[in-house]
Design a protein around this motif. Sequence first.
Motif, PDB file in Angstrom:
ATOM      1  N   MET A 765       0.833  -1.210   0.000  1.00  0.00           N
ATOM      2  CA  MET A 765       0.000   0.000   0.000  1.00  0.00           C
ATOM      3  C   MET A 765       0.865   1.256   0.000  1.00  0.00           C
ATOM      4  O   MET A 765       0.603   2.209  -0.724  1.00  0.00           O
ATOM      5  N   ARG A 766       1.897   1.240   0.808  1.00  0.00           N
ATOM      6  CA  ARG A 766       2.782   2.419   0.894  1.00  0.00           C
ATOM      7  C   ARG A 766       3.491   2.669  -0.434  1.00  0.00           C
ATOM      8  O   ARG A 766       3.640   3.813  -0.873  1.00  0.00           O
ATOM      9  N   GLU A 767       3.935   1.569  -1.093  1.00  0.00           N
ATOM     10  CA  GLU A 767       4.585   1.713  -2.401  1.00  0.00           C
ATOM     11  C   GLU A 767       3.614   2.355  -3.398  1.00  0.00           C
ATOM     12  O   GLU A 767       3.991   3.274  -4.134  1.00  0.00           O
ATOM     13  N   ILE A 768       2.358   1.874  -3.406  1.00  0.00           N
ATOM     14  CA  ILE A 768       1.361   2.396  -4.359  1.00  0.00           C
ATOM     15  C   ILE A 768       1.042   3.856  -4.044  1.00  0.00           C
ATOM     16  O   ILE A 768       0.943   4.689  -4.959  1.00  0.00           O
ATOM     17  N   ILE A 769       0.882   4.171  -2.761  1.00  0.00           N
ATOM     18  CA  ILE A 769       0.597   5.563  -2.358  1.00  0.00           C
ATOM     19  C   ILE A 769       1.663   6.511  -2.905  1.00  0.00           C
ATOM     20  O   ILE A 769       1.359   7.556  -3.487  1.00  0.00           O
ATOM     21  N   HIS A 770       2.915   6.127  -2.760  1.00  0.00           N
ATOM     22  CA  HIS A 770       3.998   7.022  -3.188  1.00  0.00           C
ATOM     23  C   HIS A 770       4.125   7.089  -4.708  1.00  0.00           C
ATOM     24  O   HIS A 770       4.556   8.120  -5.243  1.00  0.00           O
ATOM     25  N   LEU A 771       3.745   6.025  -5.390  1.00  0.00           N
ATOM     26  CA  LEU A 771       3.719   6.090  -6.860  1.00  0.00           C
ATOM     27  C   LEU A 771       2.623   7.038  -7.327  1.00  0.00           C
ATOM     28  O   LEU A 771       2.827   7.847  -8.236  1.00  0.00           O
ATOM     29  N   LEU A 772       1.449   6.962  -6.680  1.00  0.00           N
ATOM     30  CA  LEU A 772       0.326   7.807  -7.093  1.00  0.00           C
ATOM     31  C   LEU A 772       0.457   9.237  -6.597  1.00  0.00           C
ATOM     32  O   LEU A 772      -0.278  10.117  -7.057  1.00  0.00           O
ATOM     33  N   CYS A 773       1.366   9.477  -5.682  1.00  0.00           N
ATOM     34  CA  CYS A 773       1.664  10.855  -5.264  1.00  0.00           C
ATOM     35  C   CYS A 773       2.429  11.596  -6.359  1.00  0.00           C
ATOM     36  O   CYS A 773       2.469  12.823  -6.370  1.00  0.00           O
ATOM     37  N   ILE A 774       3.066  10.852  -7.245  1.00  0.00           N
ATOM     38  CA  ILE A 774       3.782  11.479  -8.365  1.00  0.00           C
ATOM     39  C   ILE A 774       2.757  11.948  -9.386  1.00  0.00           C
ATOM     40  O   ILE A 774       2.756  13.101  -9.808  1.00  0.00           O
ATOM     41  N   CYS A 823      -5.400   9.246   1.906  1.00  0.00           N
ATOM     42  CA  CYS A 823      -4.065   8.633   1.877  1.00  0.00           C
ATOM     43  C   CYS A 823      -2.950   9.638   1.641  1.00  0.00           C
ATOM     44  O   CYS A 823      -1.770   9.292   1.746  1.00  0.00           O
ATOM     45  N   LEU A 824      -3.336  10.881   1.323  1.00  0.00           N
ATOM     46  CA  LEU A 824      -2.311  11.892   1.023  1.00  0.00           C
ATOM     47  C   LEU A 824      -1.435  12.193   2.229  1.00  0.00           C
ATOM     48  O   LEU A 824      -0.271  12.568   2.085  1.00  0.00           O
ATOM     49  N   LYS A 825      -1.993  12.009   3.421  1.00  0.00           N
ATOM     50  CA  LYS A 825      -1.213  12.291   4.637  1.00  0.00           C
ATOM     51  C   LYS A 825      -0.049  11.314   4.824  1.00  0.00           C
ATOM     52  O   LYS A 825       0.853  11.556   5.628  1.00  0.00           O
ATOM     53  N   GLU A 826      -0.069  10.195   4.066  1.00  0.00           N
ATOM     54  CA  GLU A 826       1.010   9.209   4.175  1.00  0.00           C
ATOM     55  C   GLU A 826       2.217   9.574   3.319  1.00  0.00           C
ATOM     56  O   GLU A 826       3.229   8.871   3.339  1.00  0.00           O
ATOM     57  N   PHE A 827       2.121  10.670   2.554  1.00  0.00           N
ATOM     58  CA  PHE A 827       3.218  11.042   1.647  1.00  0.00           C
ATOM     59  C   PHE A 827       4.483  11.407   2.421  1.00  0.00           C
ATOM     60  O   PHE A 827       4.459  12.220   3.338  1.00  0.00           O
ATOM     61  N   ASN A 828       5.577  10.772   2.023  1.00  0.00           N
ATOM     62  CA  ASN A 828       6.892  11.059   2.606  1.00  0.00           C
ATOM     63  C   ASN A 828       7.795  11.517   1.459  1.00  0.00           C
ATOM     64  O   ASN A 828       8.100  10.750   0.555  1.00  0.00           O
ATOM     65  N   MET A 829       8.190  12.776   1.521  1.00  0.00           N
ATOM     66  CA  MET A 829       8.977  13.353   0.426  1.00  0.00           C
ATOM     67  C   MET A 829      10.275  12.578   0.193  1.00  0.00           C
ATOM     68  O   MET A 829      10.753  12.449  -0.928  1.00  0.00           O
ATOM     69  N   PHE A 830      10.839  12.024   1.261  1.00  0.00           N
ATOM     70  CA  PHE A 830      12.099  11.273   1.145  1.00  0.00           C
ATOM     71  C   PHE A 830      11.835   9.767   1.230  1.00  0.00           C
ATOM     72  O   PHE A 830      12.455   9.043   2.016  1.00  0.00           O
ATOM     73  N   HIS A 839      11.361  11.973  -7.026  1.00  0.00           N
ATOM     74  CA  HIS A 839      11.348  12.800  -5.812  1.00  0.00           C
ATOM     75  C   HIS A 839      10.936  14.226  -6.160  1.00  0.00           C
ATOM     76  O   HIS A 839      10.048  14.806  -5.516  1.00  0.00           O
ATOM     77  N   SER A 840      11.572  14.799  -7.181  1.00  0.00           N
ATOM     78  CA  SER A 840      11.279  16.186  -7.583  1.00  0.00           C
ATOM     79  C   SER A 840       9.845  16.320  -8.060  1.00  0.00           C
ATOM     80  O   SER A 840       9.137  17.269  -7.711  1.00  0.00           O
ATOM     81  N   LYS A 841       9.414  15.350  -8.855  1.00  0.00           N
ATOM     82  CA  LYS A 841       8.066  15.407  -9.420  1.00  0.00           C
ATOM     83  C   LYS A 841       7.003  15.277  -8.330  1.00  0.00           C
ATOM     84  O   LYS A 841       5.991  15.987  -8.341  1.00  0.00           O
ATOM     85  N   ALA A 842       7.231  14.348  -7.394  1.00  0.00           N
ATOM     86  CA  ALA A 842       6.265  14.136  -6.307  1.00  0.00           C
ATOM     87  C   ALA A 842       6.185  15.379  -5.419  1.00  0.00           C
ATOM     88  O   ALA A 842       5.087  15.814  -5.033  1.00  0.00           O
ATOM     89  N   GLU A 843       7.335  15.969  -5.109  1.00  0.00           N
ATOM     90  CA  GLU A 843       7.363  17.186  -4.278  1.00  0.00           C
ATOM     91  C   GLU A 843       6.599  18.312  -4.962  1.00  0.00           C
ATOM     92  O   GLU A 843       5.778  18.994  -4.340  1.00  0.00           O
TER      93      GLU A 843
END
Length: 1070
Positions: A765-774, A823-830, A839-843
């Motif tokens: 779930m965490r992997e998917i969240i961070h992919l979709l944050c991009i 799920c946006l609150k789970e975003f970790n920039m690093f 990283h740049s795109k997600a930020e």
Amino acid sequence: SLNLNSGGCFDHSLLASLEEIPFRWCDERFNFQATFLQCLAKHVPNIYSAEMDPLLEKQEEMVQAAILYPLECYLFGEDPDIFLEKLQQSGTSQLCGKVFKGGETTYSCRDCAVDPTCVLCMDCFQNSIHKNHRYKMHSSTGGGFCDCGDTEAWKAGPLCTKHEPGASGSAKENSECQLNEEIMEHSRRVFPSVIKYIVDMLIWEEEKELPLELTVREKVDSYYCVLFNDEHHSYDHVIYSLQRALGCELGEAQLHTTAIDKEGRRAVKAGHYASCQEAKEEIKRHSENVSQRPLHVEVLHADVMAHQKFALRLGSWMNKLMSYSSDFRQIFCQICLEEAGSEKPCFISKLMLWDAKLHKGARKVLHELIFSSFFMEMEYKKLFAVEFVKYYKVLQKEYISDDHDRVLSVTALSVQMFTVPTLARHLIEEQNVITIITETLLEVLPEYLDKNDKFNFQGYSQDKLNRVYSVIYDLRYVLVSKPTLWTDRLRERFLEGFVSFLRILTCMQGMEEIKRQIGQHIEVDPDWEAAIAIQMQLKNILLMFQEWCACDEELLLKAYRECHKAVMRCSTNGRSREKTVFHLCGHILESRHYRVSADPVSIHLPLSRTLAGLHVRLSKTGTISRLHEFVSPEEFQVELLVEYPLRCLVLVAQVAAEMWRRNGLSLISQVFYYQDVKCREEMYDKDIIMLQIGASLMDPNQFLLLILQRYELTDAFRKMKPTKDQDLIKQCNVLIEEMLQILIYVVGERYVPGVSNVTKEDVTMREIIHLLCIEPMAHSAITKSLPENENNETGLENVIDKVATFKKPGVSGHGVYELKDECLKEFNMFFYHYTKTQHSKAEHTQKKRRKQENRDEALPPPPPPDFSPAFSNVVRILNCDVMMHILRTILQRAVELETHLWTEAMIQMVLHLLSLGLLEEKQQLQKSPEEEVTFDFYHKATRMGSSALNAVNVLMLLEKLKRVPQLEAQKDTVNWILQMFDTVKRLREKSSLTTVAATSVSEATKSDESTQDKEKAERKRKAEAARLHRQKIMAQMSALQRNFIETHKLLYENTLEAQGKEDAIMEEER
């Protein structure tokens, strides 16, 4: 001779022979084998006399009339067609057993298959429950086997409607299902002779002579020049060679070549021995060149060729016969396994051992025989598997030396045996199959071992390595199903196999070391693909070994001990005796002299990473409490365990800093795969875990000093000597950024089962969240970015609906998944699996979103899950002296505007580390009373860096940081951190006041008040004095107002009521 006349009728001599043969076979006085061979000796050479231009239909009619029909009449005791029809109607096997042809569609159920090798043919799939499940379609390479009916292959729905009991009359339990004793007796008489003939002719090596029992006529000078198929020469090359050597037309040469490719061999010339021998030499001469060996050509006597061809026809006949009855299959298997267990190989073993020398057509017949007999009877499948494992090393070595495709090798049958869970357990326990496979792997790669017994694949053969991968696949097949019940024998044999596997990893640990090029650019890029390819092949096997070990507590501890020993042996070899001493913040580190930028370093450390995987599983199962029984604290030497993974991470940092530019593209490619989804689970991720193990067991200051030393940043955090070399400054800044990033990962990356209390679903779930944050992504794009497990599954479908919603495609384009707002609150920039671009795109995406919502642009880390007890000490590195020195130094450089010594990225990472420290302290204070919380990040961050007059603390530096114009983009993050400092301070004070109130009667508690408590009390006293002073002034002002109003009563008649309200409000505020 046996011939058809022009009208298609048999002549009288043939009819006479047909009457004679069955009679003699039935007569017990005659030796069946001798009579049978006499029949073959008489008819086979005549039937197959026209090999250059055969009339296939006539040949088949003659074979049926002269040999097979009489044989079947004797075997069945009645008309063969009638008997076989009755046998077919009496029942079908529960197993489908269909053998796939190349290109045929196969289906695998993703919900019910025990592993991805379990497949169904189209008919069985369409008639099964699996067509309504999630499934995958594949194009078969040929030689596979439909698993319908195999209860061990499916979690549910093992039978299609065609093979279920009761379908097609298969439930009828009548006498027709069993062969009568007479037929059984005939089978036991016929089968040995037929099998012996097939085996003898397929492994016959004499080119000119036949066995004596098959020689009944005078030898004639009739030979064939026979050309064999190989995988080295192209179609065009063979056609050209035949045209030049034989002087034939293009059409004839093409016909020969097509037949050779299909059947594996072809007679290209008939004649006397001398002319055929001459043709052979000519073909070899024309096909040989500098880069290619000549074609394989043999001169065979016409009778030898005829009998070998008929042996294959007899094999096909046996194959068909066994599809009708289980009794036929069992008798066949029994005869093939006679003498099994002795030193002399049995019939089936002889054929397996000869497999690599057989041509393509013969191999196909042999494999079909095995499928239709041994693989349809579970008892005999087990006995065949035992024979297969007995000769496993020889078979694999011959396959690796062979040039035919894997699908044409008997070694390809391993998947049919090793993936059956009960059979795999039996082979591990009784045949020690894991050890045999691992030893085979070492024995087939000796030329790739260097003087230090490490693999080095420079100048490797891609074809050979592709063949070696088949041995690795077999290891994967054996491990694909974890055991539910462990016996002492299974535990002992598995551990033996694991130790043997560690020998392979030992040869890989530190292989293909590289050294930084200085001055001149490397001339030729070294070969790197082979080592990375083997790492990819081993990825799932490494994970499976770790999972097997984790199934049993005792086994896990013993495996850990063996792996630890292996790592120690590799780590103590060739170490520098020279020591260096490093002082910082009153702490001293004494370590072996080593510099990544000057000494050899390797990216391949499978032993260290396997140990990290086992350590995590010790933590997850709670078994780590017993580790000291197996590895003593003195033996453990955690600094040595951390050393090599740390070097690897430093290498990656130095490549990012462009310090290794002169080493060419090969190193850049290796670093890419090191962090890529295909390899990272058993490379990059495990190195981070090993650093977390180090951080949990070492003194935090010592750990950070080691990090600084290996990153070659010891001078960067002491008094820096000014330099004008912009390249050196840039290099240093990149190294600091990379080091800070690794520290963030060590402290913040806890989504690993065992490092914290999370599940595999949480991780996915965490992997998917961070992919979709991009950005929103298609299903295929998400799948490609997730690692696959041993069953080629990512776990995506199980969790995607919890974190994302599917947006249907418009007129053009494709549907995408969008992240749910909660799920946006789970975003970790690093997030540690982001590339720099991601990283740049997600930020950018997340800041843009917050701006659109009229919110600040701060992107603090989400509160991480708690470390498991074994890793709980990792957080100590956040509030240790050296960490505070690093954070203060970087912030101070930014505040003092030493522009060349810091970057915005660096400040971002410092702010992230501060956020992690404050979140950790906040979480601990919310869960426990203050006196139990030893983590004092707030106290350390607000303490002065030194006793100097101009000394500052982190809090003061953050206030100044807000005024730095270059860091305007970080202002919101700084404000969030300052608020967090205030929140933690209030939590500390609240907890402290509660404690003081509860223990005010205790004089001992008062006498033990800390310096910090005194400071708080002093601040409170001053605040109270200021409040009283304000109250006194306000009272004086009130009195003056009342006096003025009394004097001007008429003018201010309505003012008093309003003033009274205002006084009340002011009192409340006070």
